[in-house]
Scaffold this motif. Structure first.
Motif, PDB file in Angstrom:
ATOM      1  N   ASN A 160       8.100  28.148 -12.031  1.00  0.00           N
ATOM      2  CA  ASN A 160       9.398  27.857 -12.634  1.00  0.00           C
ATOM      3  C   ASN A 160      10.166  26.814 -11.823  1.00  0.00           C
ATOM      4  O   ASN A 160      11.361  26.595 -12.050  1.00  0.00           O
ATOM      5  CB  ASN A 160      10.234  29.140 -12.774  1.00  0.00           C
ATOM      6  CG  ASN A 160      10.467  29.840 -11.438  1.00  0.00           C
ATOM      7  OD1 ASN A 160      10.078  29.331 -10.391  1.00  0.00           O
ATOM      8  ND2 ASN A 160      11.095  31.000 -11.489  1.00  0.00           N
ATOM      9  N   SER A 165      10.841  20.671  -8.991  1.00  0.00           N
ATOM     10  CA  SER A 165      11.991  20.625  -9.894  1.00  0.00           C
ATOM     11  C   SER A 165      12.562  22.027 -10.056  1.00  0.00           C
ATOM     12  O   SER A 165      12.171  22.961  -9.356  1.00  0.00           O
ATOM     13  CB  SER A 165      11.560  20.078 -11.258  1.00  0.00           C
ATOM     14  OG  SER A 165      10.762  21.043 -11.936  1.00  0.00           O
ATOM     15  N   HIS A 167      12.394  23.439 -13.121  1.00  0.00           N
ATOM     16  CA  HIS A 167      11.919  23.678 -14.481  1.00  0.00           C
ATOM     17  C   HIS A 167      10.488  24.206 -14.458  1.00  0.00           C
ATOM     18  O   HIS A 167       9.765  24.074 -13.473  1.00  0.00           O
ATOM     19  CB  HIS A 167      11.994  22.388 -15.306  1.00  0.00           C
ATOM     20  CG  HIS A 167      13.379  21.820 -15.374  1.00  0.00           C
ATOM     21  ND1 HIS A 167      14.381  22.374 -16.122  1.00  0.00           N
ATOM     22  CD2 HIS A 167      13.917  20.731 -14.755  1.00  0.00           C
ATOM     23  CE1 HIS A 167      15.485  21.662 -15.985  1.00  0.00           C
ATOM     24  NE2 HIS A 167      15.233  20.662 -15.161  1.00  0.00           N
ATOM     25  N   ARG A 168      10.090  24.748 -15.594  1.00  0.00           N
ATOM     26  CA  ARG A 168       8.802  25.404 -15.721  1.00  0.00           C
ATOM     27  C   ARG A 168       7.672  24.390 -15.910  1.00  0.00           C
ATOM     28  O   ARG A 168       7.821  23.376 -16.592  1.00  0.00           O
ATOM     29  CB  ARG A 168       8.831  26.353 -16.918  1.00  0.00           C
ATOM     30  CG  ARG A 168       7.528  27.098 -17.153  1.00  0.00           C
ATOM     31  CD  ARG A 168       7.622  27.956 -18.390  1.00  0.00           C
ATOM     32  NE  ARG A 168       7.811  27.124 -19.593  1.00  0.00           N
ATOM     33  CZ  ARG A 168       7.871  27.610 -20.824  1.00  0.00           C
ATOM     34  NH1 ARG A 168       7.786  28.905 -21.031  1.00  0.00           N
ATOM     35  NH2 ARG A 168       8.033  26.803 -21.844  1.00  0.00           N
ATOM     36  N   ASP A 196       6.628  19.600 -20.264  1.00  0.00           N
ATOM     37  CA  ASP A 196       7.680  19.187 -21.195  1.00  0.00           C
ATOM     38  C   ASP A 196       9.070  19.527 -20.658  1.00  0.00           C
ATOM     39  O   ASP A 196      10.032  18.788 -20.903  1.00  0.00           O
ATOM     40  CB  ASP A 196       7.466  19.862 -22.549  1.00  0.00           C
ATOM     41  CG  ASP A 196       6.189  19.383 -23.223  1.00  0.00           C
ATOM     42  OD1 ASP A 196       6.149  18.233 -23.659  1.00  0.00           O
ATOM     43  OD2 ASP A 196       5.231  20.176 -23.271  1.00  0.00           O
ATOM     44  N   ASP A 197       9.196  20.632 -19.933  1.00  0.00           N
ATOM     45  CA  ASP A 197      10.500  21.002 -19.380  1.00  0.00           C
ATOM     46  C   ASP A 197      10.906  20.117 -18.216  1.00  0.00           C
ATOM     47  O   ASP A 197      12.092  20.028 -17.880  1.00  0.00           O
ATOM     48  CB  ASP A 197      10.477  22.465 -18.916  1.00  0.00           C
ATOM     49  CG  ASP A 197      10.370  23.435 -20.070  1.00  0.00           C
ATOM     50  OD1 ASP A 197      10.563  23.002 -21.224  1.00  0.00           O
ATOM     51  OD2 ASP A 197      10.098  24.631 -19.813  1.00  0.00           O
ATOM     52  N   VAL A 198       9.926  19.463 -17.590  1.00  0.00           N
ATOM     53  CA  VAL A 198      10.205  18.628 -16.420  1.00  0.00           C
ATOM     54  C   VAL A 198      10.358  17.169 -16.815  1.00  0.00           C
ATOM     55  O   VAL A 198      11.324  16.497 -16.422  1.00  0.00           O
ATOM     56  CB  VAL A 198       9.087  18.778 -15.369  1.00  0.00           C
ATOM     57  CG1 VAL A 198       9.415  17.946 -14.119  1.00  0.00           C
ATOM     58  CG2 VAL A 198       8.881  20.234 -14.989  1.00  0.00           C
ATOM     59  N   ASP A 200       9.684  15.972 -20.260  1.00  0.00           N
ATOM     60  CA  ASP A 200       9.703  15.815 -21.721  1.00  0.00           C
ATOM     61  C   ASP A 200       8.356  15.378 -22.272  1.00  0.00           C
ATOM     62  O   ASP A 200       8.273  14.835 -23.383  1.00  0.00           O
ATOM     63  CB  ASP A 200      10.777  14.807 -22.166  1.00  0.00           C
ATOM     64  CG  ASP A 200      12.175  15.315 -21.882  1.00  0.00           C
ATOM     65  OD1 ASP A 200      12.396  16.532 -22.025  1.00  0.00           O
ATOM     66  OD2 ASP A 200      13.035  14.501 -21.503  1.00  0.00           O
ATOM     67  N   SER A 202       3.736  16.175 -21.570  1.00  0.00           N
ATOM     68  CA  SER A 202       2.643  16.778 -20.823  1.00  0.00           C
ATOM     69  C   SER A 202       1.507  15.763 -20.733  1.00  0.00           C
ATOM     70  O   SER A 202       1.530  14.723 -21.393  1.00  0.00           O
ATOM     71  CB  SER A 202       2.163  18.063 -21.510  1.00  0.00           C
ATOM     72  OG  SER A 202       3.221  19.003 -21.611  1.00  0.00           O
TER      73      SER A 202
END
Length: 252
Positions: A160, A165, A167-168, A196-198, A200, A202
């Motif tokens: 996480n 970061s 983010h996950r 994507d959370d880091v 936007d 993959s």
């Protein structure tokens, strides 16, 4: 087996780790004959092992952690006969000058062992740490690898705080090794990093290695790496894309 924060890059020599790796390789050579001694009839409670390597490029999950420059790497592991273990592994890295980060240390605690005649499992917690950094790049990841007949594996990792970061990130890899004889084998792996959370987006990557155990405990490894365009958009063309890595490594 290791990582770095891709938001920062540094170009610094990894002299301490280089000297440590060279010393480790030398000690491995001196200790090679000692390994041939007969093992005791009863397995000891603890076993200790280690590794040392010199590589032309530190590549992790498809992208360079050393700006394409050589890196020295050293690792040590202590394992209990119950399957629980702890290890530390280090490498030189090259990040942005403002981070003052030139080395990486990976601390792992976990359990590994057989869960069926053909199946093995490794579950661990891995902490990535950058000792000299002036910013917070450290992060932790949960990892699991299932191995079938010692030659096929599936790995999953979750954090996480991916890549330092908040983010996950989720990483998956499937791979296989193909022994030719006692000295030569090939390995292939494909991975996908859900970021994507880091970022936007993959990305996916693949690698193909040829490993030659030319003289125990030494091996030569040649690896071709490739990533998709998303990796190049995230990390840049100079760090992702296609590259070849060559390494000499030893273990004891």
């Amino acid at each position: 087996m290791s990582s770095s924060h891709h938001l920062f890059r540094r170009r610094e020599a990894a002299t301490p780790l280089l000297l440590a790796a060279c010393a480790g390789l030398g000690l491995l050579a001196l200790g090679a004959n000692a390994r041939a001694e007969s093992l005791p009839s009863e397995q000891p409670a603890f076993t200790f092992s280690g590794s040392a390597a010199l590589t032309s490029d530190y590549v992790w999950r498809g992208s360079s952690q050393s700006q394409g420059d050589p890196a020295a790497q050293v690792g040590f592991k202590a394992a209990h006969r119950s399957g629980f273990y702890a290890s530390v592994w280090g490498s030189g890295v090259e990040f942005a000058p403002e981070t003052h980060a030139s080395s990486e240390l990976d601390f792992t605690v976990g359990w590994a062992g057989k869960i069926a005649p053909d199946w093995a499992l490794d579950l661990n917690v891995l902490h990535y740490r950058y000792p000299s950094t002036t910013v917070d790049l450290n992060w932790t990841e949960l990892n699991g690898t299932a191995t079938y007949r010692d030659n096929y594996w599936l790995s999953m990792a979750y954090s996480n705080e991916a890549l330092g970061s908040k983010h996950r990130g989720v990483y998956s890899q499937v791979g296989a090794r193909f022994p030719v004889n006692d000295a030569l084998r090939f390995e292939a792996a494909v991975g996908h990093y859900f970021l994507d959370d880091v970022y936007d987006r993959s990305y996916s990557h693949g690698q193909l290695s040829a490993i030659w155990a030319f003289k125990a405990p030494f091996e030569l490894r040649l690896t071709a790496h490739g990533t998709d365009r998303n990796a190049e958009r995230i990390f840049g063309d100079s760090l992702a894309g296609s590259r070849v890595e060559a390494a000499v490594q030893a273990s004891f």
